[in-house]
Motif scaffolding. Structure first.
Motif, short mmCIF file in Angstrom:
data_model
loop_
_atom_site.label_atom_id
_atom_site.label_comp_id
_atom_site.label_asym_id
_atom_site.label_seq_id
_atom_site.Cartn_x
_atom_site.Cartn_y
_atom_site.Cartn_z
N UNK A 171 38.33 90.02 86.53
CA UNK A 171 37.08 89.66 86.34
C UNK A 171 37.01 88.16 87.06
N UNK A 172 35.91 87.62 87.61
CA UNK A 172 35.88 86.44 88.14
C UNK A 172 34.56 86.32 89.00
N UNK A 219 23.97 86.23 84.52
CA UNK A 219 24.18 87.72 83.89
C UNK A 219 25.51 87.98 83.58
N UNK A 220 26.57 87.17 84.11
CA UNK A 220 28.01 87.59 84.18
C UNK A 220 28.22 87.39 82.52
N UNK A 221 28.99 88.26 82.04
CA UNK A 221 29.53 88.19 80.44
C UNK A 221 30.35 87.24 80.20
N UNK A 222 30.96 86.53 81.23
CA UNK A 222 32.22 85.41 80.96
C UNK A 222 31.86 84.07 81.28
N UNK A 223 30.36 83.97 81.56
CA UNK A 223 29.81 82.72 82.19
C UNK A 223 29.76 81.62 81.04
N UNK A 229 36.15 79.65 75.57
CA UNK A 229 36.70 79.17 74.45
C UNK A 229 37.62 80.56 73.56
N UNK A 230 36.63 81.35 73.64
CA UNK A 230 37.41 82.81 72.96
C UNK A 230 37.11 84.04 73.97
N UNK A 231 37.98 83.92 75.16
CA UNK A 231 38.03 85.04 76.18
C UNK A 231 38.33 86.19 75.62
N UNK A 232 39.55 86.17 74.67
CA UNK A 232 40.03 87.53 74.29
C UNK A 232 38.72 88.34 73.45
N UNK A 233 37.89 87.41 72.75
CA UNK A 233 36.76 88.20 71.99
C UNK A 233 35.84 88.87 73.05
N UNK A 262 34.58 92.47 73.40
CA UNK A 262 33.54 93.04 73.42
C UNK A 262 32.88 93.85 74.68
N UNK A 263 33.21 93.41 75.81
CA UNK A 263 32.82 94.16 76.88
C UNK A 263 33.21 95.25 77.20
N UNK A 264 34.61 95.55 76.72
CA UNK A 264 35.35 96.67 76.63
C UNK A 264 34.57 97.74 75.92
N UNK A 265 34.38 97.37 74.65
CA UNK A 265 33.42 98.12 73.57
C UNK A 265 32.10 98.50 74.17
N UNK A 266 31.40 97.51 74.62
CA UNK A 266 30.44 97.75 75.04
C UNK A 266 30.17 99.06 76.38
#
Length: 98
Positions: free
Chosen positions: A8-9, A64-68, A74-78, A82-86
């Motif tokens: 991602x990026x 709209x970027x999910x990691x924006x 701060x909680x990138x793993x979370x 979440x993105x993988x589940x969605x």
């Protein structure tokens, strides 16, 4: 089926001309051949198949970027989980239409 965020990026990592977009690449594996072919032919985005896995790259406007968000940083793993589940839920519902 297993969905993992592979990369991602900012899209300029993939294409230097594309500075206003962000992307997420998902690796979708452990699919039946018929499901893999269905997804390959019907998903929008950059879709590639390699070693029995489907790689789906979706481009987002920066807002709209999910990691924006600051929270995502701060909680990138979370946020990745979440993105993988969605995406798993989305792909599962998409395959129901097969």
């Amino acid at each position: 089926m297993e969905v993992k965020v592979e990369n991602y990026g900012f899209a300029d990592k993939l294409d230097p001309e594309d500075k206003d977009m962000s992307f997420v690449t998902y690796k979708i594996s452990k699919l039946a051949f018929s499901s893999l072919e269905f997804l390959k032919g019907n998903l929008e985005g950059d879709v590639k198949v390699k070693d029995d896995s489907l790689y789906l790259t979706i481009f987002y406007d920066d807002e709209l970027f999910p990691f924006h968000s600051k929270e995502a940083k701060l909680k990138i793993d979370d946020f990745i989980a979440r993105e993988e589940i969605e995406m798993t839920v989305f792909i599962s519902s998409f395959l129901e239409d097969m």
